[in-house]
Design an enzyme around this catalytic site. Sequence first.
Site, PDB file in Angstrom:
ATOM      1  CB  THR A 168      -0.851  -0.054   1.358  1.00 17.01           C
ATOM      2  OG1 THR A 168       0.018  -0.016   2.438  1.00 17.01           O
ATOM      3  CG2 THR A 168      -1.859  -1.215   1.421  1.00 17.01           C
ATOM      4  CE  LYS A 190     -19.786  12.516  15.904  1.00 18.90           C
ATOM      5  NZ  LYS A 190     -19.829  11.396  16.441  1.00 18.90           N
ATOM      6  CD1 TRP A 234     -21.130  11.474  11.590  1.00 22.69           C
ATOM      7  CD2 TRP A 234     -18.830  11.753  11.712  1.00 22.69           C
ATOM      8  NE1 TRP A 234     -20.685  10.387  12.291  1.00 22.69           N
ATOM      9  CE2 TRP A 234     -19.365  10.703  12.683  1.00 22.69           C
ATOM     10  CE3 TRP A 234     -17.588  12.064  11.605  1.00 22.69           C
ATOM     11  CZ2 TRP A 234     -18.309  10.047  13.325  1.00 22.69           C
ATOM     12  CZ3 TRP A 234     -16.720  11.727  12.305  1.00 22.69           C
ATOM     13  CH2 TRP A 234     -17.054  10.453  13.261  1.00 22.69           C
ATOM     14  CD  GLU A 267      -5.239  -2.186   1.375  1.00 21.68           C
ATOM     15  OE1 GLU A 267      -5.416  -1.639   0.453  1.00 21.68           O
ATOM     16  OE2 GLU A 267      -4.818  -1.720   2.635  1.00 21.68           O
TER      17      GLU A 267
HETATM   18  P1  ADP Z   1      -3.248   3.958   0.128  1.00 20.07           P
HETATM   19  O1  ADP Z   1      -4.321   3.243   0.877  1.00 20.07           O
HETATM   20  O2  ADP Z   1      -1.971   3.664   0.541  1.00 20.07           O
HETATM   21  O3  ADP Z   1      -3.941   5.530   0.054  1.00 20.07           O
HETATM   22  P2  ADP Z   1      -4.369   2.823  -2.181  1.00 20.07           P
HETATM   23  O4  ADP Z   1      -4.093   3.265  -3.625  1.00 20.07           O
HETATM   24  O5  ADP Z   1      -4.802   1.376  -1.835  1.00 20.07           O
HETATM   25  O6  ADP Z   1      -3.420   3.277  -1.301  1.00 20.07           O
HETATM   26  O7  ADP Z   1      -5.605   3.711  -1.786  1.00 20.07           O
HETATM   27  C1  ADP Z   1      -6.790   3.310  -1.567  1.00 20.07           C
HETATM   28  C2  ADP Z   1      -7.697   4.463  -1.051  1.00 20.07           C
HETATM   29  O8  ADP Z   1      -7.685   5.627  -2.151  1.00 20.07           O
HETATM   30  C3  ADP Z   1      -9.072   4.230  -0.833  1.00 20.07           C
HETATM   31  O9  ADP Z   1      -9.484   3.438   0.235  1.00 20.07           O
HETATM   32  C4  ADP Z   1      -9.992   5.548  -1.176  1.00 20.07           C
HETATM   33  O10 ADP Z   1      -9.591   6.373   0.255  1.00 20.07           O
HETATM   34  C5  ADP Z   1      -9.123   6.191  -1.843  1.00 20.07           C
HETATM   35  N1  ADP Z   1      -9.798   6.094  -3.240  1.00 20.07           N
HETATM   36  C6  ADP Z   1      -9.663   5.249  -4.071  1.00 20.07           C
HETATM   37  N2  ADP Z   1     -10.368   5.531  -5.276  1.00 20.07           N
HETATM   38  C7  ADP Z   1     -10.946   6.634  -4.835  1.00 20.07           C
HETATM   39  C8  ADP Z   1     -12.285   7.466  -5.567  1.00 20.07           C
HETATM   40  N3  ADP Z   1     -12.670   7.009  -6.762  1.00 20.07           N
HETATM   41  N4  ADP Z   1     -12.780   8.292  -4.933  1.00 20.07           N
HETATM   42  C9  ADP Z   1     -12.503   8.689  -3.628  1.00 20.07           C
HETATM   43  N5  ADP Z   1     -11.443   7.935  -2.991  1.00 20.07           N
HETATM   44  C10 ADP Z   1     -10.862   6.973  -3.578  1.00 20.07           C
END
Ligand code: ADP
Length: 545
Positions: free
Chosen positions: A185, A440, A445, A331
């Site tokens: 990640t 919050k 929220w 993931e």
């Molecule tokens: P990291 O978790 O280290 O940031 P990732 O690339 O796995 O790396 O990121 C996944 C996260 O990115 C998601 O859990 C979400 O928060 C954000 N994310 C992915 N796609 C979108 C999207 N289309 N809109 C908003 N957030 C997104």
Amino acid sequence: MKGLIMDYPLTTNTILEYGNSVFHKKKIITYLPNGTRHEYSFGDMYKRCKQLANALTHKLGITKGDMVGTFAWNHGPHIELYYGISGIGAICHTINIRLSAQQTEYIINNSEDKVIFVDATLVPLLEKIAPLFETVECFVLLNAPKDFVTTLPNTLHYEDLLADQSEDFDWPVIDEKDACGMCYTSGTTGLPKGVLYSHRSTFLHATTIVAPNAGNASSRDTFLLIVPQFHVMAWGYPYMCLLSGSKMVLPSSNLKPETLIKILTEEKVTKANGVPSIWLGIYEAMKKNPPKEKLALEEYLVGGSALPMSLIENFEKDFGIKGIHAWGMTETSPLGTLCRLQPNHDNLSYKEKLKIRAKQGVAFPGVELRIITDDGNRAPHDGKTMGELQIKGAWTVSSYFKTNNHESFTKDGWFKTGDVSTIDEDGYMQITDRTKDLIKSGGEWISSVALESALVSHPKIKEAAVVAIPDKKWVERPLALLVFTTPQDKPSNEELISFLAKDFAKYQIPTDYVEIDEVPKTSVGKFDKKEIRRLYAAGKLTMAL
Ligand code: ADP
């Protein structure tokens, strides 16, 4: 009673063999780091994968289950590494080139890479930390001139490694549940964690995303793969394109908006992927300098961060190009949801349609979603009730590499995404925040993502990031960091408040705005809210408006 169907291996070799047998003439184009264009066919790539398999096995002593690292841009040889390494049963560990030196050292030692394939232009990043690598036996240089000089120990040139190797290789029998790839990640919310993809999960993800409801890929398409191969296997596109017979265009380090537009034009690209900041850059460059002819580009798929409604609208209005929104995580291999309108939306107004298209979309077949509210209940699909998004499916992580992160999984086997979202009655999911980024205020929220989307729809705002800051009275309040399109002509604090008042309740609207030159970003181009909060705590963000 068991079905009477063959046990046919769902492996990356099956994808490669299919791509070669049906689409061997299709092309892979690379714009190399030095700007030169290279072109070869799926069939040529296939032969080199077999040469690579021989070299890995006989020259480098790589065997099943070994971890092999790649530290590289998007290009033909990197595609060969995806298939060649996994093909012999070893694991292709794509290392994110934009992590800090400390994180890079951590993941190379944690994964126990035996060999690292590294692009010549990226060698300086590894040279500094190479003495700390505990398991790496040699480095193979990609795209390096013959006389390339480096302090890395035990180096070989990729072309020398492949030279003289046979183009025949019998793939070993591989259990489809064995690992084929690994990606950490990007550490937006903590130390990078390894996600180990299986052949089966990679195969199923790839066959699913080809569909018209999904990646919409066919043998008539040319795809530009902007998402880095070092980030979640470039969203599975190198596998998808072999299954659909789509031409692949790989930009390596040529990622400036003007260069990408040139590539889109010259290669007549029909579809592409990328994070929102890339597409915002391309849009702005096209606006400044409109292309003489309409691009062949039909649609661009965006994920990684929210695709702002204003960008979808502007790109479509000005250039007739569609933005398609998707959501996923390292993931989840990564694609979990994708947003396309359905016939029941036909009668909606353009604005109403845009509102749906700005959602992250519906789950792919093979993926299930649910939302769990603060009180532990499953939220109704009403498009309003927010809670933590949880996922399970055929390409969702079941456990992190070498760790027992029980807190990331529920007792009944769902993965907790850390995203806060809603799902509407048609199954369209919308991210409102990350659990750690929610604000919050006075017990209510506030969605930072919704505020950001609204702020960037203001014509004078280029980028907007919203974070929570501590407040004596309200516990937390939103703070908005803004990058202006023309800093000489910026809106006042009051103007911004009344602009947001159209869509937000008074308590949700930030009263504090800070002008910055650029929003701090993570290695994969997302807003780095950890860093923004750190800068705020250190008193480095002053109230400028
Ligand atoms: P990291 O978790 O280290 O940031 P990732 O690339 O796995 O790396 O990121 C996944 C996260 O990115 C998601 O859990 C979400 O928060 C954000 N994310 C992915 N796609 C979108 C999207 N289309 N809109 C908003 N957030 C997104």
